[in-house]
Design a protein around this motif. Structure first.
Motif, mmCIF file in Angstrom:
data_model
loop_
_atom_site.group_PDB
_atom_site.id
_atom_site.type_symbol
_atom_site.label_atom_id
_atom_site.label_comp_id
_atom_site.label_asym_id
_atom_site.label_seq_id
_atom_site.Cartn_x
_atom_site.Cartn_y
_atom_site.Cartn_z
ATOM 1 N N VAL A 242 0.825 -1.207 0.000
ATOM 2 C CA VAL A 242 0.000 0.000 0.000
ATOM 3 C C VAL A 242 0.859 1.255 0.000
ATOM 4 N N TRP A 243 1.945 1.282 0.803
ATOM 5 C CA TRP A 243 2.772 2.491 0.867
ATOM 6 C C TRP A 243 3.358 2.847 -0.498
ATOM 7 N N GLU A 244 3.538 1.826 -1.341
ATOM 8 C CA GLU A 244 4.195 2.034 -2.619
ATOM 9 C C GLU A 244 3.295 2.713 -3.656
ATOM 10 N N ILE A 245 1.973 2.549 -3.505
ATOM 11 C CA ILE A 245 1.054 3.033 -4.541
ATOM 12 C C ILE A 245 -0.014 3.968 -3.980
ATOM 13 N N GLN A 246 0.223 4.544 -2.819
ATOM 14 C CA GLN A 246 -0.804 5.382 -2.195
ATOM 15 C C GLN A 246 -1.215 6.556 -3.085
ATOM 16 N N SER A 247 -0.247 7.229 -3.666
ATOM 17 C CA SER A 247 -0.586 8.393 -4.490
ATOM 18 C C SER A 247 -1.376 7.977 -5.723
ATOM 19 N N GLU A 248 -1.065 6.840 -6.316
ATOM 20 C CA GLU A 248 -1.791 6.365 -7.497
ATOM 21 C C GLU A 248 -3.212 5.945 -7.142
ATOM 22 N N LEU A 249 -3.400 5.408 -5.931
ATOM 23 C CA LEU A 249 -4.740 5.042 -5.493
ATOM 24 C C LEU A 249 -5.585 6.296 -5.257
ATOM 25 N N ARG A 250 -4.993 7.309 -4.660
ATOM 26 C CA ARG A 250 -5.719 8.548 -4.400
ATOM 27 C C ARG A 250 -6.129 9.247 -5.693
ATOM 28 N N SER A 251 -5.224 9.218 -6.666
ATOM 29 C CA SER A 251 -5.501 9.905 -7.932
ATOM 30 C C SER A 251 -6.411 9.101 -8.844
ATOM 31 N N GLY A 252 -6.620 7.820 -8.532
ATOM 32 C CA GLY A 252 -7.458 6.982 -9.379
ATOM 33 C C GLY A 252 -6.705 6.330 -10.524
ATOM 34 N N LYS A 253 -5.409 6.520 -10.570
ATOM 35 C CA LYS A 253 -4.627 5.886 -11.633
ATOM 36 C C LYS A 253 -4.554 4.375 -11.445
ATOM 37 N N LEU A 254 -4.690 3.937 -10.196
ATOM 38 C CA LEU A 254 -4.800 2.520 -9.878
ATOM 39 C C LEU A 254 -6.031 2.310 -9.014
ATOM 40 N N VAL A 255 -6.636 1.131 -9.159
ATOM 41 C CA VAL A 255 -7.865 0.802 -8.445
ATOM 42 C C VAL A 255 -7.636 -0.446 -7.604
ATOM 43 N N HIS A 256 -8.172 -0.435 -6.398
ATOM 44 C CA HIS A 256 -8.097 -1.600 -5.517
ATOM 45 C C HIS A 256 -8.992 -2.706 -6.073
ATOM 46 N N VAL A 257 -8.409 -3.845 -6.397
ATOM 47 C CA VAL A 257 -9.134 -4.971 -6.974
ATOM 48 C C VAL A 257 -9.404 -6.019 -5.887
ATOM 49 N N LEU A 258 -10.630 -6.549 -5.889
ATOM 50 C CA LEU A 258 -11.039 -7.575 -4.917
ATOM 51 C C LEU A 258 -10.668 -7.178 -3.481
ATOM 52 N N PRO A 259 -11.230 -6.065 -2.995
ATOM 53 C CA PRO A 259 -10.867 -5.569 -1.660
ATOM 54 C C PRO A 259 -11.210 -6.535 -0.531
ATOM 55 N N GLU A 260 -12.090 -7.513 -0.821
ATOM 56 C CA GLU A 260 -12.421 -8.484 0.224
ATOM 57 C C GLU A 260 -11.307 -9.505 0.444
ATOM 58 N N LEU A 261 -10.354 -9.560 -0.482
ATOM 59 C CA LEU A 261 -9.216 -10.468 -0.334
ATOM 60 C C LEU A 261 -8.107 -9.798 0.477
ATOM 61 N N HIS A 262 -7.463 -10.573 1.309
ATOM 62 C CA HIS A 262 -6.401 -10.043 2.161
ATOM 63 C C HIS A 262 -5.116 -10.838 1.912
ATOM 64 N N PRO A 263 -4.223 -10.282 1.095
ATOM 65 C CA PRO A 263 -2.949 -10.965 0.865
ATOM 66 C C PRO A 263 -2.241 -11.243 2.186
ATOM 67 N N LYS A 264 -1.488 -12.320 2.206
ATOM 68 C CA LYS A 264 -0.790 -12.725 3.427
ATOM 69 C C LYS A 264 0.038 -11.577 3.977
ATOM 70 N N ASN A 265 -0.073 -11.387 5.287
ATOM 71 C CA ASN A 265 0.621 -10.279 5.931
ATOM 72 C C ASN A 265 2.141 -10.420 5.830
ATOM 73 N N VAL A 266 2.784 -9.319 5.583
ATOM 74 C CA VAL A 266 4.237 -9.253 5.636
ATOM 75 C C VAL A 266 4.614 -8.004 6.421
ATOM 76 N N ALA A 267 5.854 -7.905 6.774
ATOM 77 C CA ALA A 267 6.336 -6.731 7.500
ATOM 78 C C ALA A 267 7.657 -6.287 6.903
ATOM 79 N N ILE A 268 8.002 -5.053 7.172
ATOM 80 C CA ILE A 268 9.329 -4.554 6.815
ATOM 81 C C ILE A 268 10.219 -4.771 8.028
#
Length: 306
Positions: A242-268
């Motif tokens: 999410v941190w990588e594409i936040q600006s694109e999501l806000r601008s609508g250049k990218l769209v969240h697909v299948l929001p009900e799906l939750h990819p396996k959690n990872v951490a930095i």
């Protein structure tokens, strides 16, 4: 090998001409000083001191040994002083590896400030999306975005890293928006591939079960930023942090697909080799990284969702 404590007691006795004065200098009882010298004599198999009720004098053998002990103890003191100085003023080369995009955006920009804070540090940053053999390649710190496997490495948590599926509106208009997880098998998925990569298998965590999909696509890369660019160009669906594409999501250049799906959690996380003592140069670098990631609003916002 003789004990440094025993050698120190012996040197003090010679320099102060007696056990009691040596004890006062070392802040030890006379009995303790005497016992340490006796231990040294037993270890060496040589009498070092002639003792009478009035005085203590070194034997002929002891005079040369006294000079050698002083030299050794001076070297030990110098080494400890040097290490203490390095602890207060960390120095030396610090080899860091990080994923390409994260490293370029969030690791590289903060390293000059670290080097300015500790001018004797030499920072070596390598950016790659491939998994590096930390021990084999002599890496001091590896910043990673991945589930951590059991290993002999130590780690510290830097930030949460939620991920989502995303695509451009143009792609979804042309090929349709997936309505359920199984629909992903019919779409072009943009994949991060390199030796050891597992991202061609997307894993989603649900309340009742874990879903795994061996997705496919005609475009893949070993660089995560390339996948983001392809997604923006309408080439397919990507799994991105999410941190990588936040600006694109806000601008609508990218769209969240299948929001009900939750990819396996990872951490930095920051990984570094095991050791009884963490070198000062590594410790201050870890502290610097942790402070940045925990205070950066973009990661706090990403952890809270989109």
């Amino acid at each position: 090998m003789a004990s440094f404590k025993d050698m120190t007691a012996f040197v003090a006795v010679v320099e102060h001409n007696g056990f009691s004065k040596a004890g006062r200098e070392l802040r030890l009882t006379t009995a303790v000083v005497s016992a340490r010298v006796a231990n040294l004599e037993k270890h060496l198999g040589v009498r070092l001191l002639n003792r009478t009720t009035r005085q203590v004098t070194p034997t002929d053998e002891a005079l040369q040994y006294y000079e050698e002990c002083k030299s050794i103890l001076r070297q030990v003191e110098a080494a400890e002083t040097h290490l203490s100085s390095r602890r207060l003023n960390p120095s030396g080369s610090v080899k860091i590896t990080a994923p390409t995009v994260l490293g370029r955006r969030h690791v590289a920009p903060i390293l000059p400030a670290l080097q300015a804070l500790y001018p004797e540090l030499e920072i070596r940053l390598s950016l790659t999306d491939e998994i590096v053999d930390i021990v084999g390649e002599g890496v001091d710190i590896a910043v990673r975005i991945a589930p951590l496997k059991d290993s002999s490495l130590k780690s510290i948590h830097l930030a949460n890293c939620p991920r989502i599926l995303c695509a451009s509106p143009e792609y979804l208009k042309q090929y349709g928006t997936p309505q359920k997880s199984e629909d992903l098998l019919e779409h072009s998925c943009l994949l991060l591939r390199f030796p050891g990569s597992t991202q061609f298998q997307w894993i989603f965590e649900g309340e009742e079960k874990v879903q795994k999909f061996s997705v496919k696509g005609s475009l893949d890369s070993n660089n995560g930023d390339v996948l983001r660019q392809w997604a923006l160009e309408g080439q397919g669906i990507a799994l991105k942090s999410v941190w990588e594409i936040q600006s694109e999501l806000r601008s609508g250049k990218l769209v969240h697909v299948l929001p009900e799906l939750h990819p396996k959690n990872v951490a930095i996380s920051a990984l570094y080799p095991q050791g009884h003592i963490t070198p000062p140069k590594v410790r201050v670098t870890l502290d610097h990284l942790k402070k940045h990631f925990q205070n950066d609003p973009i990661f706090q916002e990403a952890s809270g969702g989109i």
